[in-house]
Motif scaffolding. Sequence first.
Motif, PDB file in Angstrom:
ATOM      1  N   PHE A  94      31.140  67.616 -66.705  1.00  0.00           N
ATOM      2  CA  PHE A  94      31.010  67.359 -65.389  1.00  0.00           C
ATOM      3  C   PHE A  94      30.481  66.025 -64.969  1.00  0.00           C
ATOM      4  O   PHE A  94      30.629  65.350 -63.739  1.00  0.00           O
ATOM      5  N   LYS A  95      30.007  65.149 -66.087  1.00  0.00           N
ATOM      6  CA  LYS A  95      29.668  63.784 -65.934  1.00  0.00           C
ATOM      7  C   LYS A  95      30.981  63.060 -65.427  1.00  0.00           C
ATOM      8  O   LYS A  95      31.016  62.144 -64.707  1.00  0.00           O
ATOM      9  N   GLN A  96      32.298  63.354 -66.001  1.00  0.00           N
ATOM     10  CA  GLN A  96      33.464  62.771 -65.621  1.00  0.00           C
ATOM     11  C   GLN A  96      33.927  63.446 -64.527  1.00  0.00           C
ATOM     12  O   GLN A  96      35.042  63.012 -63.895  1.00  0.00           O
ATOM     13  N   SER A  97      33.188  64.416 -63.911  1.00  0.00           N
ATOM     14  CA  SER A  97      33.912  65.006 -62.582  1.00  0.00           C
ATOM     15  C   SER A  97      33.542  64.054 -61.595  1.00  0.00           C
ATOM     16  O   SER A  97      34.357  64.124 -60.423  1.00  0.00           O
ATOM     17  N   GLY A  98      32.593  63.316 -61.314  1.00  0.00           N
ATOM     18  CA  GLY A  98      32.150  62.582 -60.326  1.00  0.00           C
ATOM     19  C   GLY A  98      31.721  63.589 -59.152  1.00  0.00           C
ATOM     20  O   GLY A  98      31.118  62.998 -58.208  1.00  0.00           O
ATOM     21  N   LEU A  99      31.734  64.861 -59.346  1.00  0.00           N
ATOM     22  CA  LEU A  99      31.231  65.686 -58.092  1.00  0.00           C
ATOM     23  C   LEU A  99      29.743  66.421 -58.303  1.00  0.00           C
ATOM     24  O   LEU A  99      29.611  66.749 -57.322  1.00  0.00           O
ATOM     25  N   VAL A 100      29.283  66.251 -59.482  1.00  0.00           N
ATOM     26  CA  VAL A 100      28.151  67.054 -59.815  1.00  0.00           C
ATOM     27  C   VAL A 100      26.974  65.979 -60.131  1.00  0.00           C
ATOM     28  O   VAL A 100      27.209  65.294 -61.070  1.00  0.00           O
ATOM     29  N   LYS A 110      13.971  70.510 -67.197  1.00  0.00           N
ATOM     30  CA  LYS A 110      14.431  70.314 -65.991  1.00  0.00           C
ATOM     31  C   LYS A 110      15.745  69.981 -65.664  1.00  0.00           C
ATOM     32  O   LYS A 110      16.515  69.786 -66.536  1.00  0.00           O
ATOM     33  N   PRO A 111      16.104  69.879 -64.313  1.00  0.00           N
ATOM     34  CA  PRO A 111      17.628  69.687 -64.106  1.00  0.00           C
ATOM     35  C   PRO A 111      18.097  68.190 -64.873  1.00  0.00           C
ATOM     36  O   PRO A 111      17.102  67.330 -65.014  1.00  0.00           O
ATOM     37  N   TYR A 112      19.170  68.005 -65.213  1.00  0.00           N
ATOM     38  CA  TYR A 112      19.704  66.934 -65.817  1.00  0.00           C
ATOM     39  C   TYR A 112      20.499  66.200 -64.600  1.00  0.00           C
ATOM     40  O   TYR A 112      21.235  66.812 -64.178  1.00  0.00           O
ATOM     41  N   TYR A 113      20.085  65.007 -64.397  1.00  0.00           N
ATOM     42  CA  TYR A 113      20.723  64.185 -63.306  1.00  0.00           C
ATOM     43  C   TYR A 113      21.731  63.173 -63.792  1.00  0.00           C
ATOM     44  O   TYR A 113      21.619  62.588 -65.004  1.00  0.00           O
TER      45      TYR A 113
END
Length: 349
Positions: A94-100, A110-113
């Motif tokens: 998802f890092k490479q998706s640009g969408l998340v 905790k959530p990962y940003y």
Amino acid sequence: MADYQPAETTFAVDRDCKTLSRHVLEQLQSFSPEAQDLSALMNRIALAGKLIARHLSRAGLMESVLGFTGDTNVQGEAVKKMDLYANNVFISVFKQSGLVCRLASEEMEKPYYIPENCPIGRYTLLYDPIDGSSNIDINLNVGSIFSIRRQQGEDLDQTGADLLQNGRQQLAAGYILYGPSTVLVYSLGQGVHMFTLDPSLGEFILSSENIQVPSHGPTYSVNEGNFWQWEESIRDFTRYVHRHEGYSARYVGALVADFHRILLQGGVFLYPGTVKKPEGKLRLLYETAPLAFLIEQAGGKASTGREAILEVIPQAIHQRTPLIIGSAEDVALVESFIQDHNHRRQRQQ
Ligand code: AHG
Ligand code: MN
Ligand code: MN
């Protein structure tokens, strides 16, 4: 020259061309920016599934796949190496998706940003990277569960507070089941659909559309080893199915696998509250709510025993709920035992 007559094999070729990303756009009947985003997001989920399926298929042959990392996660559970691998696969994909912009996982307190995605990526992935971890080392079914929500607000304090909303806010939900074949089951709120991974093609191919759960099924799926910890109402339900013909116990120990059987053949899965875990073991945001989204789309029910799972508003990201999920008639039967006990308790007061 006679008109070209497509051969019978056209069906199979057409079906193999119905990729997941295409199916998403058809579901939404739109090429809007959000439809394109969801299509791309589902494609990323599929890529994560393929990477995890590949790793699992060679687990016994590779170093650092089976066994424990030695760490304990926010759930207080021992972390398997495969939990960590799968957790990182989703982050990378998802890092490479640009969408998340955010990922909230069972494995991360905790959530990962992903800051570089935040200006554009208005979506959050909530996931259980490997569900049924206890099955990994014995080569039994495991799964990944996912839920996609729209980010609301800037979340500047990075607490993910906007995620604490009920399950009806989900844009998409589903799971990947790693078994004799790898299947991806998902819904965008337009029915429940199943894709099967063709490893020779490296594609998920549509294998079933608009799945409807039977209104009743023979299976009841629960860990009866917890009988001593249950409320009397759940014990009474268990005694009922023990004494009546037509019930069959099945329990794999992986929620995704037990759920998949119920979705296709009917019945009910329960993980009730126990003395040790009154709120149950399963987590709302990335286990019970995504599956509740699916089962309601398939004509079934999902309840805590007191309210619909999709109505529950979590107070914290890793909040747990009791879970009763499956065929409408079978969930209602379990709820009737709970209601009877509540009425009896009220009469005694
Ligand atoms: P996870 O591996 O993600 O922690 O999930 C395990 C869950 C769920 O998959 C399964 O239904 C349940 O734990 C089984 O719990 P018990 O072993 O207590 O029955
Ligand atoms: Mn799980
Ligand atoms: Mn897990």
